[in-house]
Design an enzyme around this catalytic site. Structure first.
Site, PDB file in Angstrom:
ATOM      1  N   ALA A 119      14.787  -6.770  -4.656  1.00 14.40           N
ATOM      2  CA  ALA A 119      15.812  -5.735  -4.776  1.00 14.40           C
ATOM      3  C   ALA A 119      16.593  -5.609  -3.479  1.00 14.40           C
ATOM      4  CB  ALA A 119      15.173  -4.389  -5.119  1.00 14.40           C
ATOM      5  N   GLU A 149      -9.244 -11.740  15.710  1.00 12.06           N
ATOM      6  CA  GLU A 149     -10.064 -11.703  14.504  1.00 12.06           C
ATOM      7  C   GLU A 149     -10.228 -13.101  13.920  1.00 12.06           C
ATOM      8  OE1 GLU A 149      -9.266  -7.217  12.739  1.00 12.06           O
ATOM      9  OE2 GLU A 149      -7.873  -8.819  12.234  1.00 12.06           O
ATOM     10  N   SER A 191       0.818  -1.219   0.000  1.00  3.14           N
ATOM     11  CA  SER A 191       0.000   0.000   0.000  1.00  3.14           C
ATOM     12  C   SER A 191       0.847   1.263   0.000  1.00  3.14           C
ATOM     13  CB  SER A 191      -0.923  -0.012   1.225  1.00  3.14           C
ATOM     14  OG  SER A 191      -1.792  -1.118   1.178  1.00  3.14           O
ATOM     15  N   TYR A 240      -4.785  -8.377  17.765  1.00  2.00           N
ATOM     16  CA  TYR A 240      -5.982  -8.261  16.931  1.00  2.00           C
ATOM     17  C   TYR A 240      -6.044  -9.351  15.866  1.00  2.00           C
ATOM     18  CZ  TYR A 240      -3.304  -5.978  13.177  1.00  2.00           C
ATOM     19  OH  TYR A 240      -2.416  -5.693  12.173  1.00  2.00           O
ATOM     20  N   LYS A 251      -8.940 -10.923   4.815  1.00  2.00           N
ATOM     21  CA  LYS A 251      -9.475 -11.112   6.170  1.00  2.00           C
ATOM     22  C   LYS A 251     -10.889 -10.560   6.273  1.00  2.00           C
ATOM     23  CE  LYS A 251      -8.815  -7.953   9.013  1.00  2.00           C
ATOM     24  NZ  LYS A 251      -8.091  -6.917   9.783  1.00  2.00           N
ATOM     25  N   CYS A 253      -5.568  -7.436   5.359  1.00  7.06           N
ATOM     26  CA  CYS A 253      -6.873  -6.883   5.686  1.00  7.06           C
ATOM     27  C   CYS A 253      -7.977  -7.175   4.670  1.00  7.06           C
ATOM     28  CB  CYS A 253      -6.779  -5.376   5.931  1.00  7.06           C
ATOM     29  SG  CYS A 253      -5.372  -4.546   5.225  1.00  7.06           S
ATOM     30  N   GLU A 285     -26.608   6.521  17.961  1.00  5.43           N
ATOM     31  CA  GLU A 285     -27.151   7.691  18.649  1.00  5.43           C
ATOM     32  C   GLU A 285     -26.726   7.732  20.115  1.00  5.43           C
ATOM     33  OE1 GLU A 285     -31.529   7.651  19.576  1.00  5.43           O
ATOM     34  OE2 GLU A 285     -31.463   5.762  18.449  1.00  5.43           O
ATOM     35  N   THR A 323       0.937  -6.942   1.871  1.00  7.59           N
ATOM     36  CA  THR A 323       0.243  -7.684   2.920  1.00  7.59           C
ATOM     37  C   THR A 323      -1.247  -7.401   2.925  1.00  7.59           C
ATOM     38  OG1 THR A 323       2.205  -7.800   4.325  1.00  7.59           O
ATOM     39  CG2 THR A 323       0.069  -8.021   5.420  1.00  7.59           C
ATOM     40  N   CYS A 324      -1.629  -6.142   2.864  1.00  5.94           N
ATOM     41  CA  CYS A 324      -3.041  -5.781   3.011  1.00  5.94           C
ATOM     42  C   CYS A 324      -3.915  -6.452   1.955  1.00  5.94           C
ATOM     43  CB  CYS A 324      -3.208  -4.262   2.947  1.00  5.94           C
ATOM     44  SG  CYS A 324      -4.939  -3.747   3.034  1.00  5.94           S
ATOM     45  N   HIS A 380     -32.199   8.452  14.913  1.00  6.65           N
ATOM     46  CA  HIS A 380     -32.974   7.421  15.603  1.00  6.65           C
ATOM     47  C   HIS A 380     -33.811   6.631  14.602  1.00  6.65           C
ATOM     48  CE1 HIS A 380     -35.149   5.615  18.934  1.00  6.65           C
ATOM     49  NE2 HIS A 380     -36.271   5.848  18.273  1.00  6.65           N
TER      50      HIS A 380
END
Length: 450
Positions: A115, A182, A15, A178, A51, A48, A440, A42-43, A435
């Site tokens: 590289a 998860e 990213s 996390y 996942k 993410c 709220e 990775t993402c 509402h």
């Protein structure tokens, strides 16, 4: 025209690297980008995005179960692991092409190779080719850490979870961060019997204590066998399964062991130490506020710096680097008040200070509510939503907002805007409620609880 082959050479196409390379190329820079695995990092490939797709898949078990309370007759449901993985793979391949195309469309030159850095202005590819560059940006991300115990090689990490050929019937997850939490929710929701062991006193270290307790209780209520102050001592092959021995001598046989015991920066073998680039704990690249290393021509962004290991942070750092060096817009990424979503079940959304952090700085007022949302009432589900505001007692500014429940991540993104602008508790109170929603409650908490 400079005497370099490239104005910028980016190592790593995740990213942060893709954003920096694309923006620099759009600004007219000659950009090369090397990636040894798959574009997206990775993402997109093993983090993410897949996942979150698994989170969505696992949540359908709740939907099928809850539907009866709303008048639906739902027949027996069965999850097909192979069909889901195939669909997930198609989407990840599409996103990989999007990332690759964004670079080439901007004019950058991609290289499918590893590289390494030869000197402050030269890189060598695994193909043998060498290139010179005025600036070098390291965006190689991080990788999972596996504990040094007998039989650790028999386990997997989050990397391998996204490509398992078959769904395990029984699994043990080691860790309390996390990623561990998860995956415990995901696999439990998909029908796997999950046991999670963590050596600490409570999961989700670093998050607000009320959030930690709330999520831990909810995970157990959902069927995850969560054990804290426990750890794995060894793993042995036993027939078609794995016999796990815990630190107190207890053993359990499972089909899969997943380690989620931390991540470390991908800096090994890049040649950084020889160049004078300073490395910190775990091999993290040390950079200043401009993402510049001790070697002026070499920069680093994203997880490889271990500043804040989150995809939006890497993107912001990559954008700031490109704006500063190639866009004539000096920009330093701001790492304060980073909103975070954790896709546990129930979900977490959090921004700002925890209660403990805030109290260490001065007097605070705490507003907290725990309630059963409308979504759960007809379904007969007892799971509660937690909402908490941490307020500076003197200025009345909102220092932290912590939510656990359905769509917590969506809520926290918008709450973060208000908190970043310096909103006070009275600003929250003066905002008209929407509402009927769970959100709220964030603007209707009137009495401090502490």
């Amino acid at each position: 025209m400079s005497g370099f082959d490239f104005d910028l050479f980016v190592i790593g196409a995740g990213s942060g690297g893709v954003r920096a390379g694309r923006v620099a190329a759009e600004a007219g820079a000659r950009v090369g980008v090397a990636e040894e695995y798959r574009y997206g990092g990775t993402c997109v490939i093993r983090g993410c995005v897949p996942k979150k797709l698994m989170v969505y898949a696992s949540a359908f078990s709740d939907a099928f179960e809850d539907a009866a309370g709303f008048g639906w007759d739902v027949g027996p449901a069965r999850f097909d692991w192979a069909r889901f993985i195939a669909a997930k793979n198609v989407e990840i391949a599409r996103l990989e092409q999007v990332y690759h195309a964004a670079l080439t469309r901007a004019g950058a030159q991609p290289f499918a190779a590893r590289a390494t850095i030869l000197d402050p202005h030269r890189v060598r590819l695994s193909t043998g080719a060498e290139y010179s560059a005025k600036h070098i940006l390291i965006a190689t991300g991080g990788r999972p850490v596996v504990p040094d115990i007998p039989g650790a090689e028999l386990g997997v990490t989050s990397n391998e979870m996204f490509g398992l050929a078959a769904q395990p019937a029984r699994m043990m997850i080691v860790g309390g961060g996390y990623v561990a939490c998860e995956f415990a929710g995901i696999m439990n929701g998909l029908g796997t019997r999950v046991r999670q062991v963590y050596r600490g006193a409570q999961i989700l270290r670093g998050f607000d204590d009320d959030l930690r307790d709330h999520v831990a209780d909810a995970m157990r209520a959902r069927g995850v066998a969560l054990d804290v102050e426990r750890d794995v001592a060894r793993i042995d092959r036993e027939g078609d399964g794995l016999r796990v021995t815990l630190d107190d001598g207890e053993t359990e046989t499972v089909d899969l062991v997943m380690f989620a015991t931390g991540r470390e920066p991908n800096t090994a073998g890049l040649g950084l130490g020889e160049l004078g680039v300073h490395l910190g704990r775990g091999g993290a690249i040390e950079v200043d506020a401009w993402s510049q290393t001790a070697v002026p021509s070499i920069f680093a962004v994203g997880d490889v710096t271990a500043r804040a290991q989150l995809t939006p942070v890497a993107i912001r750092e990559g954008q700031a680097f490109a704006d500063t060096i190639f866009g004539d817009k000096p920009t330093r990424p701001d790492h304060s008040l980073i909103p975070t979503a954790v896709f546990t079940q129930p979900e977490i959304g959090t921004v700002g200070l925890t209660e403990t952090e805030a109290r260490s700085r001065g007097p605070v007022a705490i507003y907290r509510t725990v309630f059963r949302p409308m979504l759960n009432v007809l379904a007969g589900r007892e799971e509660r939503v937690l909402m908490k505001l941490v307020i500076d007692a003197m200025s009345r500014k909102v220092l932290g907002c912590h939510v656990s429940g359905h769509a917590a991540g969506e809520m926290i993104q918008l709450a973060a805007v208000a908190i970043r602008m310096g909103a006070t508790k009275e600003d929250f109170d003066a905002t008209m409620a929407v509402h009927p929603t769970a959100a709220e409650e964030l603007v209707t908490m009137r009495a401090a609880v502490a």
